[in-house]
Design an enzyme around this catalytic site. Structure first.
Site, PDB file in Angstrom:
ATOM      1  N   GLU A  62      -0.246 -34.602 -51.776  1.00  0.00           N
ATOM      2  CA  GLU A  62      -1.004 -34.385 -50.539  1.00  0.00           C
ATOM      3  C   GLU A  62      -0.182 -34.687 -49.297  1.00  0.00           C
ATOM      4  O   GLU A  62      -0.730 -34.826 -48.201  1.00  0.00           O
ATOM      5  CB  GLU A  62      -2.280 -35.222 -50.572  1.00  0.00           C
ATOM      6  CG  GLU A  62      -3.209 -34.765 -51.688  1.00  0.00           C
ATOM      7  CD  GLU A  62      -4.505 -35.539 -51.783  1.00  0.00           C
ATOM      8  OE1 GLU A  62      -4.630 -36.573 -51.093  1.00  0.00           O
ATOM      9  OE2 GLU A  62      -5.368 -35.124 -52.557  1.00  0.00           O
ATOM     10  N   LYS A 115     -16.701 -31.631 -51.810  1.00  0.00           N
ATOM     11  CA  LYS A 115     -15.675 -30.639 -52.128  1.00  0.00           C
ATOM     12  C   LYS A 115     -16.406 -29.377 -52.581  1.00  0.00           C
ATOM     13  O   LYS A 115     -16.915 -29.325 -53.712  1.00  0.00           O
ATOM     14  CB  LYS A 115     -14.796 -31.135 -53.289  1.00  0.00           C
ATOM     15  CG  LYS A 115     -13.903 -32.324 -52.963  1.00  0.00           C
ATOM     16  CD  LYS A 115     -13.258 -32.842 -54.242  1.00  0.00           C
ATOM     17  CE  LYS A 115     -12.205 -33.897 -53.983  1.00  0.00           C
ATOM     18  NZ  LYS A 115     -11.842 -34.639 -55.220  1.00  0.00           N
TER      19      LYS A 115
END
Ligand code: 2PG
Ligand code: MG
Length: 418
Positions: free
Chosen positions: A203, A335
């Site tokens: 990330e 999400k």
């Protein structure tokens, strides 16, 4: 009844994500307005998430979209999210295993965006109107150091070390504060590990070979330096991704870098110590997703911390409601590709808001440069967005927030009182 808007075209192709893995991109045209959307993929996935791709992977997913889902072309859409019900019906399974959750979320978002565009709106504005939210910007919760499943062995076992600029008054100030902390952390790491390459997790945060405690010590120090220099209050948090460090055979949480193999109760004490020492404000998925009672015990002991469920609740409204009511969490990760449609995402955020929990819109570890998560966060009323900080696919989400800020006012930030 007014006639619907015509779904004129559905196209799908395979593209690559930030890890170089294949994923699906779709294009949808509604009333002459085209929207293109690609779906991200997770590596540390909850057991109850929908299936990302049908059997055969992304190539099969694109084929199914082209050959089967495209039969929905010509449908009259009576509202912004009208495609979603049809996708669920066409899939016919409880977990999107036929169409694949990634194709489904990409189609759902693309269709809603094109529909909104045909009315002269961005997706966030159309969603805000639908849900009765006043659009406002979420606080960015940024990954500055990665470990666990998102990094090479030797990095910390905790998956994400996060900072949040609690005192930021504009979205630009928020991003600047997080970037400043990231850079300071880099310097501190270089001093700590002279001669070592700092590495990069999936990330975009550093992924150095250090233990969990040391990582937190340095992240805390970097955040405090930013506070001293700018006056912006900086919070520190973690995503433990507890299911990944839990070993069901020994019933222990394994922190190999520290030689610790802890029972659930001992691990709870370990996390409480970290919270005290480093003033944590946010802990995501502290335990295995099968141990909600441990979450509740931790949340009871650490009232001022936001314990957040990700794998535990997988963006499902009924699970969020159940776990907030149990006292297991005060925040939930949102999400969209964990559930596969925008409609189900709307329900999940609504479950947070009705139950006074914080909705944290979130990227996945394998991302594309698509920034729909930022549109969804603003439109649905998520107080926080976890979308990374460094790397083109991460900064795309933050830049989208800056653009939305130009329309709604860059100081229209949601406040997070922890
Ligand atoms: C998480 C995420 C995103 P993944 O666990 O919260 O940060 O990781 O996308 O791999 O599930
Ligand atoms: Mg998580």
């Amino acid at each position: 009844m007014s006639p619907g808007k015509r779904l004129e075209r559905i196209a799908a192709r395979v593209v690559f994500d930030s890890r170089g893995d294949k994923t699906v991109e779709v294009e949808v045209t509604v009333e002459g307005y085209t929207s293109r959307v690609s779906a991200p993929s997770g590596k540390s996935r909850g057991k109850r998430e929908v299936v990302p791709f049908p059997e055969g992977g992304p190539e099969a997913a694109a084929r199914v979209a082209r050959e089967r889902v495209s039969r929905l072309t010509g449908t009259e859409l009576e509202s912004l999210l009208a495609l979603d019900r049809r996708l669920i019906e066409m899939d016919g399974t409880p977990n999107f295993s036929h169409i694949g959750g990634n194709t489904s979320i990409a189609l759902s978002v693309a269709c809603a965006s094109a529909y909104a565009a045909s009315e002269g709106k961005q997706l966030y504005a159309a969603l805000a109107q639908l849900t009765g939210q006043d659009p406002a910007l979420p606080l960015p919760l940024s990954n500055v150091l990665g470990g666990g499943a998102h990094a090479a062995p030797g990095a910390p076992e905790i998956q994400e070390f996060l900072i949040i600029p609690l005192g930021a008054r504009t979205i630009k100030q928020a991003v600047e504060a997080n970037v400043a902390a990231y850079r300071k952390l880099g310097k501190l790491l270089q001093r700590e590990l002279p001669g070592f390459p700092l590495g990069k997790g999936d990330e975009g945060g550093y992924a150095p070979p250090i233990g969990n405690r040391k990582a937190l010590e340095l992240v805390r120090a970097a955040a405090d330096e930013v506070y001293d220099e700018t006056g912006v209050e900086m919070g520190v948090g973690i995503d433990v991704a507890g299911s990944n460090i839990y070993d069901p055979n020994s019933n222990r949480y394994a922190l190999r870098s520290e030689g610790l193999y802890l029972t659930g109760r001992e691990f709870k004490e370990y996390l409480a110590d970290l919270t005290d020492e480093f003033r944590l404000v946010y802990i995501e998925d502290p335990f295995s997703e099968d141990s909600p009672q441990l979450y509740a015990d931790l949340q009871r002991d650490l009232k001022s911390v936001l314990v957040c469920g990700d794998d535990l609740v997988v963006t499902r409204a009924e699970l969020i409601e159940e776990e907030v009511r149990r006292g297991a969490i005060r925040a939930a990760i949102i999400k969209p590709n964990q559930v596969g449609t925008v409609s189900l995402t709307v329900d999940a955020v609504a479950a947070c808001i009705v139950n006074s929990a914080v909705a944290v819109a979130s990227h996945r570890s394998g991302e594309t440069t698509d920034a729909y998560i930022s549109q969804i966060a603003v439109g649905l009323g998520c107080k926080v967005i976890k979308c990374g900080l460094i790397g083109g696919e991460r900064v795309a989400k933050l830049n989208e927030l800056l653009r939305i800020g130009e329309e709604i006012g860059e100081g229209r930030m949601r406040r997070l009182l922890i």
